[in-house]
Write a protein that holds these residues in place. Structure first.
Motif, PDB file in Angstrom:
ATOM      1  N   ARG A  48      -3.608  -5.019  -8.987  1.00 26.40           N
ATOM      2  CA  ARG A  48      -4.021  -3.669  -8.518  1.00 26.40           C
ATOM      3  C   ARG A  48      -5.347  -4.165  -7.976  1.00 26.40           C
ATOM      4  O   ARG A  48      -6.430  -4.191  -8.525  1.00 26.40           O
ATOM      5  CB  ARG A  48      -4.147  -2.464  -9.118  1.00 26.40           C
TER       6      ARG A  48
ATOM      7  N   ASP B 161       0.837  -1.106   0.026  1.00 32.69           N
ATOM      8  CA  ASP B 161       0.016   0.066   0.071  1.00 32.69           C
ATOM      9  C   ASP B 161       0.755   1.283   0.212  1.00 32.69           C
ATOM     10  O   ASP B 161       1.884   1.301   0.807  1.00 32.69           O
ATOM     11  CB  ASP B 161      -1.055   0.071   1.356  1.00 32.69           C
ATOM     12  N   LEU B 162       0.609   2.184  -0.907  1.00 38.34           N
ATOM     13  CA  LEU B 162       1.491   3.394  -0.868  1.00 38.34           C
ATOM     14  C   LEU B 162       1.183   4.258   0.173  1.00 38.34           C
ATOM     15  O   LEU B 162       0.066   4.262   0.652  1.00 38.34           O
ATOM     16  CB  LEU B 162       1.227   4.108  -2.204  1.00 38.34           C
TER      17      LEU B 162
ATOM     18  N   SER C 235       0.743   7.538   2.088  1.00 43.04           N
ATOM     19  CA  SER C 235       0.338   9.161   1.906  1.00 43.04           C
ATOM     20  C   SER C 235       0.014   9.526   0.570  1.00 43.04           C
ATOM     21  O   SER C 235       0.303  10.544   0.008  1.00 43.04           O
ATOM     22  CB  SER C 235       1.365  10.063   2.386  1.00 43.04           C
ATOM     23  N   PHE C 236      -0.594   8.244  -0.155  1.00 44.45           N
ATOM     24  CA  PHE C 236      -1.076   8.664  -1.568  1.00 44.45           C
ATOM     25  C   PHE C 236      -2.028   9.679  -1.712  1.00 44.45           C
ATOM     26  O   PHE C 236      -2.121  10.538  -2.618  1.00 44.45           O
ATOM     27  CB  PHE C 236      -1.431   7.547  -2.047  1.00 44.45           C
ATOM     28  N   LYS C 237      -2.817   9.859  -0.829  1.00 41.98           N
ATOM     29  CA  LYS C 237      -3.984  10.835  -0.888  1.00 41.98           C
ATOM     30  C   LYS C 237      -3.450  11.924  -0.943  1.00 41.98           C
ATOM     31  O   LYS C 237      -3.914  12.954  -1.573  1.00 41.98           O
ATOM     32  CB  LYS C 237      -4.708  10.651   0.535  1.00 41.98           C
TER      33      LYS C 237
ATOM     34  N   ASP D 249      -4.642   2.576  -3.844  1.00 47.05           N
ATOM     35  CA  ASP D 249      -3.138   2.465  -4.035  1.00 47.05           C
ATOM     36  C   ASP D 249      -2.640   1.146  -3.552  1.00 47.05           C
ATOM     37  O   ASP D 249      -1.529   0.879  -2.976  1.00 47.05           O
ATOM     38  CB  ASP D 249      -2.689   3.751  -3.263  1.00 47.05           C
TER      39      ASP D 249
ATOM     40  N   ARG E  47       6.003   3.254   8.685  1.00 48.66           N
ATOM     41  CA  ARG E  47       5.571   3.254   6.950  1.00 48.66           C
ATOM     42  C   ARG E  47       6.985   2.978   6.293  1.00 48.66           C
ATOM     43  O   ARG E  47       8.067   3.335   7.043  1.00 48.66           O
ATOM     44  CB  ARG E  47       5.300   4.900   6.625  1.00 48.66           C
TER      45      ARG E  47
ATOM     46  N   LYS F 272       2.565  -0.575   8.355  1.00 48.68           N
ATOM     47  CA  LYS F 272       2.499   1.090   8.564  1.00 48.68           C
ATOM     48  C   LYS F 272       2.479   1.345  10.025  1.00 48.68           C
ATOM     49  O   LYS F 272       3.164   2.484  10.181  1.00 48.68           O
ATOM     50  CB  LYS F 272       0.934   1.076   8.014  1.00 48.68           C
TER      51      LYS F 272
ATOM     52  N   ASP G 127      -2.419   9.107 -10.859  1.00 56.07           N
ATOM     53  CA  ASP G 127      -2.649   8.235 -11.870  1.00 56.07           C
ATOM     54  C   ASP G 127      -1.400   7.444 -12.409  1.00 56.07           C
ATOM     55  O   ASP G 127      -1.082   6.610 -12.532  1.00 56.07           O
ATOM     56  CB  ASP G 127      -3.716   8.453 -13.053  1.00 56.07           C
TER      57      ASP G 127
ATOM     58  N   ASN H 223      -2.312  13.017  -4.450  1.00 55.57           N
ATOM     59  CA  ASN H 223      -3.636  13.438  -5.088  1.00 55.57           C
ATOM     60  C   ASN H 223      -3.898  14.676  -4.852  1.00 55.57           C
ATOM     61  O   ASN H 223      -4.068  15.740  -5.692  1.00 55.57           O
ATOM     62  CB  ASN H 223      -4.710  12.466  -4.863  1.00 55.57           C
TER      63      ASN H 223
HETATM   64  N1  LIG Z   1      -5.070   9.259  -8.898  1.00 52.56           N
HETATM   65  C1  LIG Z   1      -5.938   8.057  -8.244  1.00 52.56           C
HETATM   66  N2  LIG Z   1      -6.241   8.126  -6.944  1.00 52.56           N
HETATM   67  C2  LIG Z   1      -6.966   7.158  -6.707  1.00 52.56           C
HETATM   68  C3  LIG Z   1      -7.452   6.169  -7.461  1.00 52.56           C
HETATM   69  N3  LIG Z   1      -8.367   5.308  -6.571  1.00 52.56           N
HETATM   70  C4  LIG Z   1      -8.273   5.626  -5.324  1.00 52.56           C
HETATM   71  N4  LIG Z   1      -7.426   6.979  -5.452  1.00 52.56           N
HETATM   72  C5  LIG Z   1      -7.090   7.540  -4.170  1.00 52.56           C
HETATM   73  O1  LIG Z   1      -6.166   6.829  -3.511  1.00 52.56           O
HETATM   74  C6  LIG Z   1      -6.365   7.466  -2.102  1.00 52.56           C
HETATM   75  C7  LIG Z   1      -6.018   6.102  -1.178  1.00 52.56           C
HETATM   76  O2  LIG Z   1      -5.483   6.692   0.065  1.00 52.56           O
HETATM   77  P1  LIG Z   1      -5.386   5.885   1.215  1.00 52.56           P
HETATM   78  O3  LIG Z   1      -4.670   4.767   0.928  1.00 52.56           O
HETATM   79  O4  LIG Z   1      -6.729   5.686   2.057  1.00 52.56           O
HETATM   80  O5  LIG Z   1      -4.858   6.688   2.139  1.00 52.56           O
HETATM   81  P2  LIG Z   1      -2.964   7.220   2.149  1.00 52.56           P
HETATM   82  O6  LIG Z   1      -3.001   8.707   1.918  1.00 52.56           O
HETATM   83  O7  LIG Z   1      -2.416   6.292   1.261  1.00 52.56           O
HETATM   84  O8  LIG Z   1      -2.590   6.926   3.618  1.00 52.56           O
HETATM   85  P3  LIG Z   1      -2.011   5.803   4.159  1.00 52.56           P
HETATM   86  O9  LIG Z   1      -2.135   4.481   3.295  1.00 52.56           O
HETATM   87  O10 LIG Z   1      -2.328   5.684   5.409  1.00 52.56           O
HETATM   88  O11 LIG Z   1      -0.513   6.052   3.988  1.00 52.56           O
HETATM   89  C8  LIG Z   1      -7.635   8.218  -1.958  1.00 52.56           C
HETATM   90  O12 LIG Z   1      -7.520   9.555  -2.041  1.00 52.56           O
HETATM   91  C9  LIG Z   1      -8.244   7.739  -3.081  1.00 52.56           C
HETATM   92  O13 LIG Z   1      -9.237   8.770  -3.401  1.00 52.56           O
HETATM   93  C10 LIG Z   1      -7.043   6.130  -8.826  1.00 52.56           C
HETATM   94  O14 LIG Z   1      -7.478   5.447  -9.772  1.00 52.56           O
HETATM   95  N5  LIG Z   1      -6.402   7.353  -9.215  1.00 52.56           N
END
Ligand SMILES: Nc1nc2c(ncn2[C@@H]2O[C@H](COP(=O)(O)OP(=O)(O)OP(=O)(O)O)[C@@H](O)[C@H]2O)c(=O)[nH]1
Length: 341
Positions: free
Chosen positions: A243, A204-205, A207-209, A247, A330, A326, A221, A212
């Motif tokens: 996938r 799991d990535l 702070s992917f949110k 993330d 992390r 995590k 993406d 974005n």
């Molecule tokens: N760009 C993009 N974002 C996506 C897609 N599918 C889901 N997301 C976003 O991925 C994010 C997943 O975030 P999380 O894994 O819950 O949170 P995180 O910020 O990675 O936090 P941690 O996992 O706790 O480090 C959310 O903001 C979703 O809106 C996609 O196909 N493309």
């Protein structure tokens, strides 16, 4: 009416008179008109239709091929005359499909929509569906086959696309959850036969949110696509990378080893390799600009030993190991090596 007449001459060769017959041919004339009309209808049909008409002799060789202007490859007609389908190199059937086709012909059966792959120009694979019926002469002797053919390439390509979309993630092209769970179950089944352990990774990535939120969805993406490529590049081609959504990525490695210690060593090496693959910065800027991004991810790893475990239970363990990673701060790896698992 049809008239026949001839001269009747005397001994010196002089014409004395004409004699002849008059026959009423209304029925025959009507039959010819009907035949002509029927032939015209048939011509119009093959000319206007994208289907085509074919005829084989008793040896299975083409004796006629009528391809309308909308049909496939109009120049093909002369090439195929005198040859059987088996002699045409562009038809791409397996040995068992040829055997099925030949058996139908040998039994003089009528057949419908027998689909054949055809090597088209530029290596494009085309699909033809042919239907045919045997021809017997008035004495009941088999003299060949006749039928129609249809180009069904578009339908086959759509079906293939739908099948692909049902089992793959559209953004990255990786296996989706459905395909992954299926492969995981198969791996558990084959473990029962081989006794060799498998490894399941859940990534799991981090702070992917916020990526974005700060850089936009397109940058997110792009990262997901590049992560998918790097993960695929760091495992064997027989391993499955998926996938699951958002993330979350999973990796299944089969036939890792049947020995505990060696399996553990291989698992550590493979997990390090996965993290190493993500270590270099990603360029998320697209064509116009450069945006360097250092991606961090948390990896949960499970060594699968028990072929009787359910795929769902294995996934739960891998998910829990990832959350453990995590929780540990992390960017790290957590290996669940439960000897009973
Ligand atoms: N760009 C993009 N974002 C996506 C897609 N599918 C889901 N997301 C976003 O991925 C994010 C997943 O975030 P999380 O894994 O819950 O949170 P995180 O910020 O990675 O936090 P941690 O996992 O706790 O480090 C959310 O903001 C979703 O809106 C996609 O196909 N493309």
């Amino acid at each position: 009416m049809r008239e026949h007449a001839h001269q009747v001459c005397d001994a010196q060769g002089r014409v004395c008179y004409f004699e002849g017959t008059v026959q009423e041919i209304t029925d025959e004339y009507q039959r010819q008109r009907d035949l002509h009309a029927s032939e015209s209808r048939f011509r119009a049909m093959t000319e206007l239709s994208s289907d085509w008409y074919w005829e084989l002799d008793a040896m299975g060789r083409f004796v006629r091929l009528d391809i309308g202007s909308r049909g496939i490859n109009p120049g093909a007609s002369e090439e195929v005359l005198g040859k059987s389908r088996q002699q045409l190199p562009q038809i791409d059937l397996s040995a068992s499909q040829w055997a099925t086709y030949q058996a139908i012909l040998d039994r003089r059966e009528t057949f419908y929509d027998f689909e054949m792959a055809i090597q088209g120009d530029n290596n494009r694979l085309l699909w033809h569906a042919i239907s045919g019926a045997p021809i017997f002469d008035s004495a009941g002797v088999f003299v060949g086959y006749r039928g129609i053919g249809r180009d069904v390439t578009r339908r086959r390509e759509s079906e293939e696309l739908i099948r692909h979309m049902a089992f793959h993630d559209v953004l990255t092209g990786l296996a989706n959850r459905r395909l992954f769970m299926d492969r995981l179950q198969q791996a558990l089944n084959s473990m029962a036969r081989t006794g060799s352990y498998a490894v399941l990774m859940f990534l799991d990535l981090d702070s992917f949110k916020s990526l974005n939120d700060r850089q936009g969805h397109a940058a997110g993406d792009s990262l997901l696509q590049q992560v998918a490529q790097r993960l695929t590049g760091c495992v064997r081609s027989v391993d499955t990378v998926a996938r699951l959504g958002g993330d979350e990525f999973t990796i299944l490695m089969e036939n890792v080893d049947a020995d505990d210690q060696r399996a553990m060593r291989h698992t550590r090496t493979a997990a390090d390799k996965v993290m190493q693959a993500l270590a270099n910065d990603f360029d998320l800027g697209g064509e116009a600009a450069t945006l360097r991004y250092a991606c961090s991810a948390s990896l949960g790893v499970v060594i699968l030993r028990n072929p009787l475990a359910s795929a769902d239970a294995c996934m739960k363990r891998a998910d829990a190991a990832m959350y453990q990673a995590k929780g540990n701060g992390r960017g790290g790896i957590c290996i669940d090596a439960d000897a009973r698992g």
